[in-house]
Scaffold this motif. Sequence first.
Motif, mmCIF file in Angstrom:
data_model
loop_
_atom_site.group_PDB
_atom_site.id
_atom_site.type_symbol
_atom_site.label_atom_id
_atom_site.label_comp_id
_atom_site.label_asym_id
_atom_site.label_seq_id
_atom_site.Cartn_x
_atom_site.Cartn_y
_atom_site.Cartn_z
ATOM 1 N N UNK A 26 -1.952 -7.929 -6.298
ATOM 2 C CA UNK A 26 -2.930 -8.470 -5.361
ATOM 3 C C UNK A 26 -2.510 -9.888 -5.000
ATOM 4 N N UNK A 27 -2.198 -10.100 -3.760
ATOM 5 C CA UNK A 27 -1.912 -11.450 -3.301
ATOM 6 C C UNK A 27 -2.080 -11.517 -1.802
ATOM 7 N N UNK A 28 -1.955 -12.719 -1.288
ATOM 8 C CA UNK A 28 -2.219 -12.938 0.136
ATOM 9 C C UNK A 28 -1.174 -12.316 1.046
ATOM 10 N N UNK A 29 -0.015 -11.979 0.528
ATOM 11 C CA UNK A 29 1.023 -11.335 1.320
ATOM 12 C C UNK A 29 1.470 -10.077 0.571
ATOM 13 N N UNK A 30 0.767 -8.982 0.726
ATOM 14 C CA UNK A 30 1.055 -7.775 -0.065
ATOM 15 C C UNK A 30 2.324 -7.055 0.400
ATOM 16 N N UNK A 31 3.454 -7.761 0.286
ATOM 17 C CA UNK A 31 4.731 -7.194 0.688
ATOM 18 C C UNK A 31 5.748 -7.323 -0.433
ATOM 19 N N UNK A 32 6.466 -6.242 -0.673
ATOM 20 C CA UNK A 32 7.629 -6.277 -1.544
ATOM 21 C C UNK A 32 8.797 -6.664 -0.641
ATOM 22 N N UNK A 33 9.688 -7.523 -1.133
ATOM 23 C CA UNK A 33 10.792 -7.988 -0.304
ATOM 24 C C UNK A 33 12.110 -7.898 -1.053
ATOM 25 N N UNK A 51 0.820 -1.223 0.000
ATOM 26 C CA UNK A 51 0.000 0.000 0.000
ATOM 27 C C UNK A 51 0.850 1.267 0.000
ATOM 28 N N UNK A 52 2.097 1.173 0.428
ATOM 29 C CA UNK A 52 2.985 2.333 0.413
ATOM 30 C C UNK A 52 3.566 2.592 -0.977
ATOM 31 N N UNK A 53 3.351 1.670 -1.911
ATOM 32 C CA UNK A 53 3.908 1.807 -3.253
ATOM 33 C C UNK A 53 2.872 2.192 -4.296
ATOM 34 N N UNK A 54 1.629 2.421 -3.873
ATOM 35 C CA UNK A 54 0.565 2.685 -4.839
ATOM 36 C C UNK A 54 0.358 4.164 -5.149
ATOM 37 N N UNK A 55 1.016 5.045 -4.417
ATOM 38 C CA UNK A 55 0.891 6.475 -4.692
ATOM 39 C C UNK A 55 2.271 7.072 -4.921
ATOM 40 N N UNK A 56 2.308 8.201 -5.607
ATOM 41 C CA UNK A 56 3.579 8.880 -5.866
ATOM 42 C C UNK A 56 4.241 9.304 -4.555
ATOM 43 N N UNK A 57 3.443 9.779 -3.599
ATOM 44 C CA UNK A 57 3.999 10.193 -2.307
ATOM 45 C C UNK A 57 4.592 9.000 -1.561
ATOM 46 N N UNK A 58 3.892 7.868 -1.590
ATOM 47 C CA UNK A 58 4.400 6.673 -0.933
ATOM 48 C C UNK A 58 5.673 6.163 -1.589
#
Length: 145
Positions: free
Chosen positions: A56-63, A32-39
């Motif tokens: 969209x997935x069960x673990x919405x994390x970039x790693x 969710x922090x990667x979906x906006x320009x500010x984020x």
Amino acid sequence: RILAAVALALVVVAAALGALLSRGTYETYPQEQLTSAAGQARAPAWTVPCRRGPRANEQPLCAHVSGRVIWIQKHDPDGDGDRHLIVISRLHPRIVKLAAVLPVARLPRIGARIDAVGWLSVGASGHTELDAQRYASGGRTALHP
């Protein structure tokens, strides 16, 4: 004396192995922090490969993981062309999935250092794996199309 020398040698080998396997990186960052320009402006630089769009997935994390390869999947049981590696990073095993579309000509050897960024998901084995969007090893970098 021989027993003491053997014990000392084992301690030295264990210390060297521990130092080698304790290196590496493992970081996560919420989708969710990667979906906006500010984020995206606040996000760490390593998240760039995950910014191409929300996943969209069960673990919405970039790693981000870097470490030493300890296992390479030699056989593709389901035939989809994906390849898997197990990497030791900070004394923890991490599964890295290299999709068939990721342009990786040669897999690394056991002991090689790799660096990968991608989305976390639960694999067919039931374990969390990093679905690589960017993969680097041996001075070569591959990006998911």
